[in-house]
Design an enzyme around this catalytic site. Structure first.
Site, PDB file in Angstrom:
ATOM      1  CB  ILE A 150      -0.991   0.003   1.185  1.00  0.00           C
ATOM      2  CG1 ILE A 150      -0.259  -0.027   2.531  1.00  0.00           C
ATOM      3  CG2 ILE A 150      -1.953  -1.172   1.078  1.00  0.00           C
ATOM      4  CD1 ILE A 150      -1.206   0.066   3.737  1.00  0.00           C
ATOM      5  CG  ASP A 151       0.085   4.297  -2.813  1.00  0.00           C
ATOM      6  OD1 ASP A 151       0.693   3.380  -3.392  1.00  0.00           O
ATOM      7  OD2 ASP A 151      -0.820   4.965  -3.342  1.00  0.00           O
ATOM      8  NE  ARG A 152       7.830   7.346   3.220  1.00  0.00           N
ATOM      9  CZ  ARG A 152       9.156   7.402   3.160  1.00  0.00           C
ATOM     10  NH1 ARG A 152       9.759   7.216   1.997  1.00  0.00           N
ATOM     11  NH2 ARG A 152       9.880   7.646   4.229  1.00  0.00           N
ATOM     12  NE  ARG A 156      -2.581   8.699  -3.360  1.00  0.00           N
ATOM     13  CZ  ARG A 156      -1.272   8.896  -3.220  1.00  0.00           C
ATOM     14  NH1 ARG A 156      -0.444   7.854  -3.150  1.00  0.00           N
ATOM     15  NH2 ARG A 156      -0.797  10.130  -3.164  1.00  0.00           N
TER      16      ARG A 156
END
Length: 236
Positions: free
Chosen positions: A67-69, A170
């Site tokens: 998952i994104d930072r 997103r």
């Protein structure tokens, strides 16, 4: 030897057995190392296992998804090569149900539905663009969303991605609904959050255990951040 992580069962460590380590990742932490050189979750997990089990060598930690930072929530790590191989297949073939929670500044219209786009990743700028029609360089991307309700002056959405593309949720929320996620200035929100996270949380994951074949459901508590307080009070 000092314990390398302040991780507690039920909060950061959601589940552990001989094959799996399921973590509630805090926002701001990489899952796997990159060019920044910052210590990733995978390294912290290896240190945790080495300390807990007093291993003389390195602990095996396999990364099967990311998952994104700036995103918080569930990350499944493999403790054995057998589990890693099978988890890789499951994530590649979308053989699990992923549920995210997101906060937006306005409600989606309509309040529930399905979004389909073709996503093209710009690796230089590290952004993804969503096209509503088939694109020769794009990957078909699909998610389902539902408005759970207002949370103070924001709106809580439940998202179930059918595919797993970089920055998918997103960019699809921003492009398809005009509802960028709170704090996500990369995709059109007006201002960052104080902790530089975005209000996107990998809330729940349902899958079959890669070795025992048991049906499993993991739920990650929301981060202890003020922007999540209204959602926590109303929906948890």
């Amino acid at each position: 030897m000092n314990r390398p992580n302040i991780w507690s069962e039920g909060r950061e460590i959601l589940f552990e057995d001989n094959h799996l380590l399921v973590i509630n990742k805090p926002a701001g932490l990489l899952v796997q190392g990159d060019a920044t050189g910052d210590e990733p979750l995978s390294k912290k997990a290896a240190e945790y296992l080495k300390f807990k089990y007093k291993k003389p060598g390195e602990a095996f930690v396999g990364v099967c998804h990311r998952i994104d930072r700036p995103v918080s929530g569930i990350v499944v790590l493999a403790k054995t090569s057998k589990a890693l191989s099978r988890l890789n297949e499951m994530f590649r073939d979308s053989l699990m149900t992923k549920t995210y929670w997101a906060l937006t500044g306005r409600p989606p219209v309509p309040e529930s539905g399905t979004l389909v786009h073709w996503l093209v990743k710009d690796t230089i700028r590290n952004v993804t663009k969503a096209y509503p029609e088939k694109h020769t360089q794009g990957l078909r991307s699909e998610l389902r969303y539902e408005l759970l309700g207002p949370a103070a002056n924001r709106f809580l959405l439940k998202i179930n991605p059918v595919t797993g593309r970089p920055h998918q949720i997103r960019t699809q929320l921003a492009t398809g609904l005009g509802t960028p996620i709170i704090g996500d200035v990369k995709y059109g929100y007006i201002a960052p959050l104080p902790d530089v996270s975005i209000a996107l949380h990998a809330r729940q994951l349902q899958l079959q255990h890669p070795v025992t074949k048991e049906a499993m459901t993991f739920v990650a508590p929301l981060p202890d951040a003020p922007h999540w307080d209204p959602a926590r009070e109303l929906f948890c």
